[in-house]
Design a protein around this motif. Structure first.
Motif, PDB file in Angstrom:
ATOM      1  N   CYS A 251     -30.495  32.354  27.036  1.00 33.99           N
ATOM      2  CA  CYS A 251     -29.961  33.584  27.621  1.00 33.99           C
ATOM      3  C   CYS A 251     -28.689  33.959  26.868  1.00 33.99           C
ATOM      4  O   CYS A 251     -27.767  33.145  26.772  1.00 33.99           O
ATOM      5  N   HIS A 252     -28.648  35.183  26.335  1.00 36.74           N
ATOM      6  CA  HIS A 252     -27.476  35.622  25.571  1.00 36.74           C
ATOM      7  C   HIS A 252     -26.350  36.129  26.476  1.00 36.74           C
ATOM      8  O   HIS A 252     -25.313  36.541  25.992  1.00 36.74           O
ATOM      9  N   GLN A 253     -26.584  36.076  27.812  1.00 38.22           N
ATOM     10  CA  GLN A 253     -25.525  36.472  28.752  1.00 38.22           C
ATOM     11  C   GLN A 253     -24.723  35.258  29.224  1.00 38.22           C
ATOM     12  O   GLN A 253     -23.507  35.250  29.137  1.00 38.22           O
ATOM     13  N   CYS A 254     -25.441  34.210  29.715  1.00 39.52           N
ATOM     14  CA  CYS A 254     -24.724  33.063  30.305  1.00 39.52           C
ATOM     15  C   CYS A 254     -24.879  31.769  29.511  1.00 39.52           C
ATOM     16  O   CYS A 254     -24.214  30.777  29.809  1.00 39.52           O
ATOM     17  N   GLY A 255     -25.776  31.770  28.493  1.00 39.40           N
ATOM     18  CA  GLY A 255     -25.926  30.575  27.660  1.00 39.40           C
ATOM     19  C   GLY A 255     -26.951  29.569  28.167  1.00 39.40           C
ATOM     20  O   GLY A 255     -27.131  28.498  27.576  1.00 39.40           O
ATOM     21  N   TYR A 256     -27.671  29.892  29.265  1.00 39.19           N
ATOM     22  CA  TYR A 256     -28.710  28.989  29.794  1.00 39.19           C
ATOM     23  C   TYR A 256     -29.794  28.766  28.736  1.00 39.19           C
ATOM     24  O   TYR A 256     -30.205  29.708  28.047  1.00 39.19           O
ATOM     25  N   THR A 257     -30.249  27.511  28.573  1.00 43.10           N
ATOM     26  CA  THR A 257     -31.332  27.221  27.622  1.00 43.10           C
ATOM     27  C   THR A 257     -32.418  26.379  28.294  1.00 43.10           C
ATOM     28  O   THR A 257     -32.155  25.637  29.227  1.00 43.10           O
ATOM     29  N   GLN A 258     -33.640  26.522  27.776  1.00 45.09           N
ATOM     30  CA  GLN A 258     -34.744  25.661  28.210  1.00 45.09           C
ATOM     31  C   GLN A 258     -35.746  25.560  27.069  1.00 45.09           C
ATOM     32  O   GLN A 258     -35.827  26.462  26.225  1.00 45.09           O
ATOM     33  N   VAL A 466     -25.395  38.717  36.211  1.00 43.71           N
ATOM     34  CA  VAL A 466     -24.939  37.794  35.163  1.00 43.71           C
ATOM     35  C   VAL A 466     -24.310  36.591  35.850  1.00 43.71           C
ATOM     36  O   VAL A 466     -23.399  36.736  36.661  1.00 43.71           O
ATOM     37  N   ASN A 467     -24.828  35.383  35.527  1.00 44.65           N
ATOM     38  CA  ASN A 467     -24.315  34.147  36.131  1.00 44.65           C
ATOM     39  C   ASN A 467     -24.353  34.204  37.663  1.00 44.65           C
ATOM     40  O   ASN A 467     -23.398  33.802  38.337  1.00 44.65           O
ATOM     41  N   ASN A 468     -25.449  34.766  38.197  1.00 43.96           N
ATOM     42  CA  ASN A 468     -25.680  34.901  39.640  1.00 43.96           C
ATOM     43  C   ASN A 468     -24.745  35.887  40.337  1.00 43.96           C
ATOM     44  O   ASN A 468     -24.727  35.968  41.556  1.00 43.96           O
ATOM     45  N   ASN A 469     -23.942  36.621  39.572  1.00 43.17           N
ATOM     46  CA  ASN A 469     -23.080  37.648  40.150  1.00 43.17           C
ATOM     47  C   ASN A 469     -23.731  39.022  39.970  1.00 43.17           C
ATOM     48  O   ASN A 469     -24.076  39.396  38.845  1.00 43.17           O
ATOM     49  N   TYR A 470     -23.878  39.755  41.083  1.00 42.85           N
ATOM     50  CA  TYR A 470     -24.436  41.119  41.032  1.00 42.85           C
ATOM     51  C   TYR A 470     -23.301  42.093  40.718  1.00 42.85           C
ATOM     52  O   TYR A 470     -22.188  41.955  41.241  1.00 42.85           O
ATOM     53  N   ARG A 471     -23.601  43.113  39.892  1.00 41.53           N
ATOM     54  CA  ARG A 471     -22.531  44.005  39.422  1.00 41.53           C
ATOM     55  C   ARG A 471     -22.905  45.480  39.622  1.00 41.53           C
ATOM     56  O   ARG A 471     -23.959  45.923  39.149  1.00 41.53           O
ATOM     57  N   TYR A 472     -22.055  46.186  40.355  1.00 44.29           N
ATOM     58  CA  TYR A 472     -22.239  47.626  40.583  1.00 44.29           C
ATOM     59  C   TYR A 472     -20.971  48.372  40.171  1.00 44.29           C
ATOM     60  O   TYR A 472     -19.879  47.814  40.231  1.00 44.29           O
ATOM     61  N   ARG A 473     -21.138  49.624  39.783  1.00 47.17           N
ATOM     62  CA  ARG A 473     -20.001  50.372  39.238  1.00 47.17           C
ATOM     63  C   ARG A 473     -19.929  51.782  39.840  1.00 47.17           C
ATOM     64  O   ARG A 473     -20.944  52.439  40.039  1.00 47.17           O
ATOM     65  N   VAL A 474     -18.696  52.209  40.106  1.00 43.30           N
ATOM     66  CA  VAL A 474     -18.422  53.590  40.507  1.00 43.30           C
ATOM     67  C   VAL A 474     -17.571  54.204  39.398  1.00 43.30           C
ATOM     68  O   VAL A 474     -16.590  53.593  38.964  1.00 43.30           O
TER      69      VAL A 474
END
Length: 514
Positions: A251-258, A466-474
């Motif tokens: 994952c290029h967002q959080c670095g998780y690999t498998q 990203v990293n289990n955090n949900y993100r919303y923007r105004v």
């Protein structure tokens, strides 16, 4: 008096010589100078040039230095032993006394904007420092930021041009290859027949080539041909990218690999690889030109300085890389540049997508034919009639700027407005969305008296989780200088302290790069 100017010069026009002369003048007047570059990979080449001119007076600041090295350089700058500082974004805070000049090279680059809090832009900090120290600011580029070029046209910045290459060298000749035609011919690889012929010719003549593709890894996506299963990151709302080195998914967002399975984990079907990255192109080149050495430059490779030094000293035939290879590099023997897929960034869903694509293509074409030998470039695309790609192929910045600034005027986007964004993120999506809705209501109520403001959202970010955090923007669209920043600042302070939204982090940004 403090002042700012934009230097627009085509690639290879000699902008670095102008910078050197300006720094020399600054030092002779007893002042100090700061020189900023967008990538760490560009510092070694510049350091050699600057050290030859200014010797021991040069200091370097960037994040790849060890803490001890950085501290030593900081002390040299603070004590006045180093009067010229070269560095990346964070070097704009260098403790230079009696500052006379700040130069931002490749000023259009998004890397000058910090993604971490505080979300500053090096250009804004540089403007502030120049105002405080009555210093001069020079923004240099072959493809200036649309906003900077607009300010130059309205007289806010001085404007200087270098319209031709140094020593009257020709700009590279450019050829556009239609990838749809390649597919119809049965060539589904990343290298078109035309580019293969050009590479072959360069290898035979002992000349070097640079290939650009703005995606690292081997494949963007791994999918099952039977059931359509794709590997998703468990922590983020993105697909995992396949890296052939070590046969792993990342994952290029959080670095998780498998590790990659032999068959589809859902139905046992055959897995298919979609969308090439730098590793995949490197493998294809190995098959097309057996025995020919290829160097790869991206964030997965280590020792970038050593790689670039090898490319020059050993005349390695082909260098492939992401946007690291597009700017600032000056190689005598490079006569061919290939853009593997010019469409990649065009559909990014961002109002700067065309500008970024135009800049990257123009900059990478400019790496070719900078010395005695004439340069060539091959642009591969699925949309050969796209206006941005045609303008980049013609190296026609002015016509690109005119069409882009009119679009921005019609859509009321920067520089005609300021986008003030408040982002909410947290583990509980319902709570994050509730907080975002309340922020929207607050902004709507407080800004309704101010003419020309719009409130948009709440909307999810392009990557929601990203990293289990949900993100919303105004987003608050306001006329620059309307005082709306104070409102946004007060809103962030208010909601950060609100006990109902404990666990939700609230932060603001101006004209974010995403």
């Amino acid at each position: 008096q403090p002042a700012a100017a934009l230097l627009y010069g085509v690639t290879g026009s000699g902008k670095t010589q102008v910078y050197l002369r300006l720094i020399q003048e600054t030092l002779q007047r007893g002042k100090t100078a700061l020189f900023l570059v967008p990538e760490i990979a560009l510092t070694p080449q510049l350091l050699r040039i600057f050290a030859a001119h200014f010797g021991e007076q040069v200091a370097v600041l960037h994040s790849s230095l060890r803490a001890g090295e950085r501290y030593d350089e900081w002390k040299r700058i603070k004590s006045g032993k180093a009067r010229v500082v070269i560095g990346t974004r964070s070097a704009v805070f260098a403790p230079l006394k009696n500052l006379g000049l700040i130069v931002l090279d490749e000023e259009q680059e998004a890397t000058y904007k910090s993604e971490n809090v505080p979300k500053y832009h090096a250009r804004d900090v540089a403007k502030y420092r120049c105002a405080q120290d009555k210093a001069l600011l020079l923004l240099g580029s072959a493809t200036p930021d649309v906003e900077s070029r607009y300010f130059a046209s309205t007289g806010r910045y001085g404007f200087f041009t270098l319209p031709e290459r140094f020593n009257e060298r020709e700009l590279p000749s450019v050829e556009i290859v239609d990838l749809k035609r390649e597919l119809r011919r049965g060539n589904g690889g990343s290298i078109s027949e035309r580019l293969r012929e050009e590479l072959q010719g360069n290898i035979e003549r002992g000349e070097q080539s640079i290939l650009f593709i703005n995606r690292r890894g081997a494949n963007k996506l791994v999918t099952c041909v039977e059931c359509g299963y794709t590997y998703k990151c468990p922590n983020c709302s993105v697909s995992l990218t396949y890296h052939s080195y070590g046969r792993k998914l990342m994952c290029h967002q959080c670095g998780y690999t498998q590790p990659l399975d032999a068959y589809c984990p859902d139905c046992g079907g055959t897995l298919k690889f979609v969308g090439a990255g730098t590793q995949k192109v490197e493998e294809e080149l190995g098959e097309l030109f057996p025995g020919v050495e290829v160097l790869r430059l991206d964030t997965d490779t280590v020792g970038h300085d050593a790689l670039l030094a090898r490319f020059v000293d050993e005349r390695v035939p082909i260098l492939i890389g992401t946007q690291m290879v597009t700017k600032g590099l000056n190689f005598e023997n490079v006569t061919l540049v290939g853009v593997i897929c010019a469409d990649q960034g065009l559909n990014a869903g961002d109002y700067r997508a065309s500008e970024r694509t135009f800049s990257l293509i123009t900059q990478v074409i400019g790496r070719s034919g900078r010395f005695e030998k004439p340069g060539r470039a091959v642009i591969q695309t699925y949309t050969p009639q796209n206006e941005t790609i045609l303008q980049a192929a013609a190296q026609d910045y002015e016509s690109f700027f005119q069409s882009e600034i009119e679009l921005r005027r019609l859509q009321r986007l920067p520089p005609f407005t300021e986008l003030l964004c408040i982002t909410m993120s947290g583990l509980n999506e319902t709570l994050v969305l509730e907080c975002a809705s309340m922020v929207r209501s607050e902004l709507l109520y407080a800004s309704k008296q101010t003419e020309g403001t719009r409130v948009l959202g709440p909307a999810p970010l392009s990557v929601l989780k990203v990293n289990n955090n949900y993100r919303y923007r105004v987003t608050l669209c306001a006329v620059p200088g309307s005082g709306m920043r104070r409102l946004v600042s007060d809103t962030v302070i208010k909601f950060s302290a609100d006990k109902r939204y404990r666990g939700v982090s609230v932060y603001a940004d101006t004209n974010p790069s995403d």
